[in-house]
Enzyme design. Structure first.
Site, PDB file in Angstrom:
ATOM      1  N   HIS A 160       0.801  -1.229   0.000  1.00 12.67           N
ATOM      2  CA  HIS A 160       0.000   0.000   0.000  1.00 12.67           C
ATOM      3  C   HIS A 160       0.835   1.282   0.000  1.00 12.67           C
ATOM      4  CE1 HIS A 160       0.948  -0.046   4.317  1.00 12.67           C
ATOM      5  NE2 HIS A 160       0.766   1.255   4.270  1.00 12.67           N
TER       6      HIS A 160
HETATM    7  C1  UD1 Z   1      -1.865   6.055   5.243  1.00 10.21           C
HETATM    8  C2  UD1 Z   1      -0.557   6.625   5.796  1.00 10.21           C
HETATM    9  C3  UD1 Z   1       0.524   5.570   5.734  1.00 10.21           C
HETATM   10  C4  UD1 Z   1       0.099   4.303   6.456  1.00 10.21           C
HETATM   11  C5  UD1 Z   1      -1.240   3.837   5.901  1.00 10.21           C
HETATM   12  C6  UD1 Z   1      -1.735   2.677   6.702  1.00 10.21           C
HETATM   13  C7  UD1 Z   1      -0.129   9.015   5.423  1.00 10.21           C
HETATM   14  C8  UD1 Z   1       0.640   9.987   4.617  1.00 10.21           C
HETATM   15  N1  UD1 Z   1      -0.092   7.746   4.981  1.00 10.21           N
HETATM   16  O1  UD1 Z   1      -1.668   5.749   3.883  1.00 10.21           O
HETATM   17  O2  UD1 Z   1       1.692   6.059   6.383  1.00 10.21           O
HETATM   18  O3  UD1 Z   1       1.061   3.308   6.240  1.00 10.21           O
HETATM   19  O4  UD1 Z   1      -2.201   4.902   5.989  1.00 10.21           O
HETATM   20  O5  UD1 Z   1      -2.690   1.923   6.017  1.00 10.21           O
HETATM   21  O6  UD1 Z   1      -0.743   9.375   6.385  1.00 10.21           O
HETATM   22  N2  UD1 Z   1      -9.163   5.066   1.355  1.00 10.21           N
HETATM   23  C9  UD1 Z   1     -10.400   4.478   1.232  1.00 10.21           C
HETATM   24  N3  UD1 Z   1     -10.960   3.964   2.358  1.00 10.21           N
HETATM   25  C10 UD1 Z   1     -10.372   4.026   3.587  1.00 10.21           C
HETATM   26  C11 UD1 Z   1      -9.088   4.607   3.680  1.00 10.21           C
HETATM   27  C12 UD1 Z   1      -8.504   5.129   2.546  1.00 10.21           C
HETATM   28  O7  UD1 Z   1     -10.973   4.401   0.150  1.00 10.21           O
HETATM   29  O8  UD1 Z   1     -10.955   3.562   4.574  1.00 10.21           O
HETATM   30  C13 UD1 Z   1      -8.545   5.686   0.158  1.00 10.21           C
HETATM   31  C14 UD1 Z   1      -8.442   7.199   0.315  1.00 10.21           C
HETATM   32  O9  UD1 Z   1      -9.626   7.845  -0.081  1.00 10.21           O
HETATM   33  C15 UD1 Z   1      -7.299   7.526  -0.575  1.00 10.21           C
HETATM   34  C16 UD1 Z   1      -6.404   6.281  -0.479  1.00 10.21           C
HETATM   35  O10 UD1 Z   1      -7.216   5.243   0.033  1.00 10.21           O
HETATM   36  O11 UD1 Z   1      -7.700   7.654  -1.903  1.00 10.21           O
HETATM   37  C17 UD1 Z   1      -5.199   6.495   0.424  1.00 10.21           C
HETATM   38  O12 UD1 Z   1      -5.610   6.858   1.741  1.00 10.21           O
HETATM   39  P1  UD1 Z   1      -4.676   7.819   2.657  1.00 10.21           P
HETATM   40  O13 UD1 Z   1      -5.239   7.862   4.018  1.00 10.21           O
HETATM   41  O14 UD1 Z   1      -4.436   9.099   1.941  1.00 10.21           O
HETATM   42  O15 UD1 Z   1      -3.280   7.105   2.673  1.00 10.21           O
HETATM   43  P2  UD1 Z   1      -2.874   5.593   2.897  1.00 10.21           P
HETATM   44  O16 UD1 Z   1      -2.288   5.063   1.644  1.00 10.21           O
HETATM   45  O17 UD1 Z   1      -4.006   4.849   3.507  1.00 10.21           O
HETATM   46  N1  UDP Z   2      -3.989  -5.185   8.940  1.00  5.68           N
HETATM   47  C1  UDP Z   2      -5.278  -5.670   9.163  1.00  5.68           C
HETATM   48  N2  UDP Z   2      -6.033  -6.024   8.081  1.00  5.68           N
HETATM   49  C2  UDP Z   2      -5.582  -5.913   6.801  1.00  5.68           C
HETATM   50  C3  UDP Z   2      -4.255  -5.426   6.596  1.00  5.68           C
HETATM   51  C4  UDP Z   2      -3.493  -5.062   7.690  1.00  5.68           C
HETATM   52  O1  UDP Z   2      -5.719  -5.794  10.305  1.00  5.68           O
HETATM   53  O2  UDP Z   2      -6.331  -6.239   5.872  1.00  5.68           O
HETATM   54  C5  UDP Z   2      -3.188  -4.783  10.104  1.00  5.68           C
HETATM   55  C6  UDP Z   2      -1.841  -5.433  10.191  1.00  5.68           C
HETATM   56  O3  UDP Z   2      -1.931  -6.702  10.790  1.00  5.68           O
HETATM   57  C7  UDP Z   2      -1.075  -4.420  11.019  1.00  5.68           C
HETATM   58  C8  UDP Z   2      -1.650  -3.107  10.564  1.00  5.68           C
HETATM   59  O4  UDP Z   2      -2.907  -3.408   9.974  1.00  5.68           O
HETATM   60  O5  UDP Z   2      -1.365  -4.587  12.391  1.00  5.68           O
HETATM   61  C9  UDP Z   2      -0.733  -2.488   9.568  1.00  5.68           C
HETATM   62  O6  UDP Z   2      -1.355  -1.457   8.931  1.00  5.68           O
HETATM   63  P1  UDP Z   2      -0.902  -0.946   7.500  1.00  5.68           P
HETATM   64  O7  UDP Z   2      -0.141  -1.983   6.793  1.00  5.68           O
HETATM   65  O8  UDP Z   2      -2.110  -0.386   6.862  1.00  5.68           O
HETATM   66  O9  UDP Z   2       0.022   0.311   7.882  1.00  5.68           O
HETATM   67  P2  UDP Z   2       1.554   0.502   8.245  1.00  5.68           P
HETATM   68  O10 UDP Z   2       1.891  -0.412   9.362  1.00  5.68           O
HETATM   69  O11 UDP Z   2       2.350   0.254   7.016  1.00  5.68           O
HETATM   70  O12 UDP Z   2       1.639   1.937   8.619  1.00  5.68           O
END
Ligand code: UD1
Ligand code: UDP
Length: 360
Positions: A209
């Site tokens: 991601h």
């Molecule tokens: C964010 C964090 C990243 C973290 C990740 C965990 C920042 C800069 N990035 O990245 O560090 O590792 O979360 O998962 O804060 N979206 C949905 N539904 C949701 C959530 C997101 O559709 O429930 C979509 C958003 O609308 C957007 C994209 O996913 O288009 C990315 O979401 P965003 O929160 O901007 O960043 P992440 O890639 O989730």
């Molecule tokens: N995770 C979860 N369901 C999923 C994917 C990830 O519960 O479908 C959990 C995972 O086990 C870990 C956390 O989400 O505890 C990690 O989040 P993510 O990878 O989104 O973010 P990051 O750690 O890279 O910031």
């Protein structure tokens, strides 16, 4: 009673926050007000964690999401500031390195409210990562830096933090506590192998991601090319992050691997328990692979959790299909003794004690 405001927003923060909220509920001597920025909002990216992990309902949900970095962080900053003015907490607690982390810390700093940063001191040394910017700024303006590893402490020392007016402590990784506590519950609660066609005990668990992997067509294609190749030997199962789902569709990338919707923490723990190997660019998942005695292909050029690589539990490949395949063949055969404690124990309790000392 003393009061803290906890800022949550993204999936990994719900998991980390759950540990702290559970400690607070044991003692009931500090009031916790939870602010959910709304950064993650789908039921399977947010509500499922509050339900399963019994995280107290947020008093505020700001519903700020799906925006570019500036707009997202700016809107969060404005709304969190207003809440802090009303709530007048003794400290604000932020976790990790997301935009929600940075906004919470900035809002608190300008109001002279103490900041606790949980998961401080981590560095990738890649300033193109939004997370690296968020964590460096948050560390610099915090009052209590709670580090998960000795390496994190060293990073801060090298940046001169010893001469700043800040407390720096290593209590281990809060996600270790989450895994220790919730894995006992997951065995009974998870239904993942009933509701899917996953080859239990014979699959590779993958998540992708990170912005630097997903937002580049060639890199994302290369990653999926290698996962498709692995899938010919061993089933590859990926709970698909919404960011990656959008990009696969935008770039017209097809794949043969088993894509499933994001899962709750109980299902994720059971996937970790029963997979053969993990491939991920997630910060949290690479450690959780280790907690579950699984090797990990880290689909990044660098990691903040370098002890996993130094101890040969994980390999860095970047988004390079040849390197990912080589790492798969290597780690799939490999036997390691995972019986070493890299991330501490009873971390939540230690963190909570430190926070109480700060606000006494
Ligand atoms: C964010 C964090 C990243 C973290 C990740 C965990 C920042 C800069 N990035 O990245 O560090 O590792 O979360 O998962 O804060 N979206 C949905 N539904 C949701 C959530 C997101 O559709 O429930 C979509 C958003 O609308 C957007 C994209 O996913 O288009 C990315 O979401 P965003 O929160 O901007 O960043 P992440 O890639 O989730
Ligand atoms: N995770 C979860 N369901 C999923 C994917 C990830 O519960 O479908 C959990 C995972 O086990 C870990 C956390 O989400 O505890 C990690 O989040 P993510 O990878 O989104 O973010 P990051 O750690 O890279 O910031």
């Amino acid at each position: 009673m003393k009061k803290i405001v906890t800022i949550l927003g993204a999936r990994p923060q719900f998991i980390k926050g759950a540990v702290l909220s559970r400690e607070i509920s044991k003692f009931n001597d500090v009031e916790e007000v939870i602010v959910h920025t709304g950064q993650h909002y789908d039921a399977n990216m947010s509500a499922v964690f509050f339900d399963e992990m019994k995280i107290p309902q947020p008093k505020y949900n700001l519903a700020i999401n799906g925006l570019n970095h500036g707009a997202m962080t700016g809107q969060m900053l404005e709304k969190i500031e207003a809440i802090l003015v009303d709530e007048k907490p003794d400290a604000v607690v932020v976790f990790g390195d997301t935009n929600s982390t940075l906004a919470g810390a900035l809002a608190a700093k300008k109001l002279h409210i103490k900041i606790v940063h949980v998961e401080a001191g981590l560095r990738s040394f890649n300033m193109k990562m939004p997370e690296e910017v968020n964590r460096i700024v948050t560390d610099r303006i915090s009052d209590l830096l709670i580090c998960p590893t000795q390496k994190a402490i060293e990073n801060l020392q090298l940046e001169g933090f010893s001469s700043f007016d800040v407390a720096i402590e290593n209590h281990g990784d809060i996600m270790k506590d989450a895994m220790d506590f919730y894995s006992v519950l997951a065995k009974d609660k998870s239904t993942i192998f009933k509701k899917t066609s996953i080859n239990k005990d014979n699959f590779l668990l993958a998540t992708i991601h990170r912005q630097e992997n997903t937002d580049d067509r060639n890199k994302l294609s290369d990653i999926f090319k290698s996962l498709d190749a692995i899938n010919e030997f061993t089933q590859v199962v990926m709970p698909l992050h919404p960011r990656t789902k959008k990009k696969l569709s935008e770039y017209n990338i097809d794949t043969t691997i088993t894509l499933i919707d994001p899962v709750g923490y109980f299902d994720m723990i059971m996937l970790l328990t029963h997979c053969k190997l993990v491939a991920t660019d997630s910060g949290g998942l690479q450690k959780e692979a280790f907690f579950n005695q699984k090797h990990c292909i880290i689909v990044r050029e660098e990691t903040e959790w370098i002890e996993l690589v130094n101890n040969n539990f994980a390999q860095l490949t970047g988004p390079n299909s040849d390197k990912i395949l080589d790492a798969f063949h290597d780690l799939n055969q490999k036997k390691s003794n995972f019986n070493t404690n890299l991330y501490g124990d009873n971390v939540g309790e230690k963190i909570y004690t430190s926070i109480k000392q700060l606000i006494q």
